[in-house]
Design an enzyme around this catalytic site. Sequence first.
Site, PDB file in Angstrom:
ATOM      1  N   ASP A  21      12.285   4.182  -7.471  1.00  0.00           N
ATOM      2  CA  ASP A  21      12.898   4.770  -6.285  1.00  0.00           C
ATOM      3  C   ASP A  21      11.911   5.563  -5.434  1.00  0.00           C
ATOM      4  O   ASP A  21      10.936   6.132  -5.942  1.00  0.00           O
ATOM      5  CB  ASP A  21      14.049   5.690  -6.698  1.00  0.00           C
ATOM      6  CG  ASP A  21      15.210   4.940  -7.336  1.00  0.00           C
ATOM      7  OD1 ASP A  21      15.194   3.696  -7.303  1.00  0.00           O
ATOM      8  OD2 ASP A  21      16.123   5.596  -7.867  1.00  0.00           O
TER       9      ASP A  21
ATOM     10  N   TYR B 214      15.394  -1.659  -4.506  1.00  0.00           N
ATOM     11  CA  TYR B 214      16.464  -1.972  -5.452  1.00  0.00           C
ATOM     12  C   TYR B 214      17.676  -2.584  -4.739  1.00  0.00           C
ATOM     13  O   TYR B 214      18.241  -3.590  -5.188  1.00  0.00           O
ATOM     14  CB  TYR B 214      16.867  -0.687  -6.180  1.00  0.00           C
ATOM     15  CG  TYR B 214      17.899  -0.863  -7.264  1.00  0.00           C
ATOM     16  CD1 TYR B 214      17.528  -1.297  -8.539  1.00  0.00           C
ATOM     17  CD2 TYR B 214      19.236  -0.571  -7.031  1.00  0.00           C
ATOM     18  CE1 TYR B 214      18.474  -1.441  -9.546  1.00  0.00           C
ATOM     19  CE2 TYR B 214      20.194  -0.715  -8.026  1.00  0.00           C
ATOM     20  CZ  TYR B 214      19.803  -1.140  -9.287  1.00  0.00           C
ATOM     21  OH  TYR B 214      20.744  -1.284 -10.279  1.00  0.00           O
TER      22      TYR B 214
ATOM     23  N   LYS C   3      19.184  -6.292  -5.368  1.00  0.00           N
ATOM     24  CA  LYS C   3      20.544  -6.442  -5.878  1.00  0.00           C
ATOM     25  C   LYS C   3      21.465  -7.118  -4.863  1.00  0.00           C
ATOM     26  O   LYS C   3      22.466  -7.745  -5.238  1.00  0.00           O
ATOM     27  CB  LYS C   3      21.102  -5.072  -6.288  1.00  0.00           C
ATOM     28  CG  LYS C   3      20.431  -4.496  -7.539  1.00  0.00           C
ATOM     29  CD  LYS C   3      20.615  -5.403  -8.745  1.00  0.00           C
ATOM     30  CE  LYS C   3      20.124  -4.754 -10.030  1.00  0.00           C
ATOM     31  NZ  LYS C   3      20.358  -5.624 -11.208  1.00  0.00           N
TER      32      LYS C   3
END
Length: 241
Positions: free
Chosen positions: A88, A147, A151
């Site tokens: 992150d 991310y 996803k």
Amino acid sequence: MARVALVTGGTRGIGEAISIALMRAGYKVAANYGGNDEAANKFKDETGIPVYKFDVSDPAGCEAGIRAIESEHGPVEILVNNAGITRDGMFHKMTFDQWSAVIRTNLDSMFTCTRPVIDGMRSRNFGRIIIISSINGQKGQMGQANYSAAKAGVIGFAKALAQENANKGVTVNVIAPGYIGTEMVRAVPEEVLKSKILPLIPVGRLGEAEEIARSVLFLAGDDAGFITGSTLSVNGGQYMA
């Protein structure tokens, strides 16, 4: 004969719960892991589920690992693409290494883990491919551009693959969990959990890994043969797509 199920990232967190649930339901389970030998060996000792170490972002490693599983247990008929990592950071500070590590593990693995099994599934006219995405792949999340992109990408992958294989008895579906009470989430300070996270969840609690596992069990079964290309949101009402 019991069907063989491969769960990537299957020895910890949500993956561990999925592996155990499939085993208890009568599947012959193989659990992949990437690096934590201690956790994997503990999982193997406690469950009796065999574990296989290979990097899901590495095509050759996946090919070799899956062939080893199939030679020992039979053809993989249930594939749960669960393995994932986070790196992150706000995008304006994100490095390419942070970006590419997440894309390789979370998105490229859709190819590296699925390609070795898809021909066999098609030839047998049966297969279940279940992909674990995330609420943040549906709505996005600050500090997770990499991310969220990965996803979200797996949802598009599933929709395309579902169309290609529907007439071969192979279904492809996605589960998008919200905040699940894994070790990582429970490490968040209690005050932050109570003031910042739980108020966002209409049911007022974290999900449990076993609730994701039960969703996998349903999609893996014969009764789910008319469901393909779908995304099942399991997030307590936090995001309704």
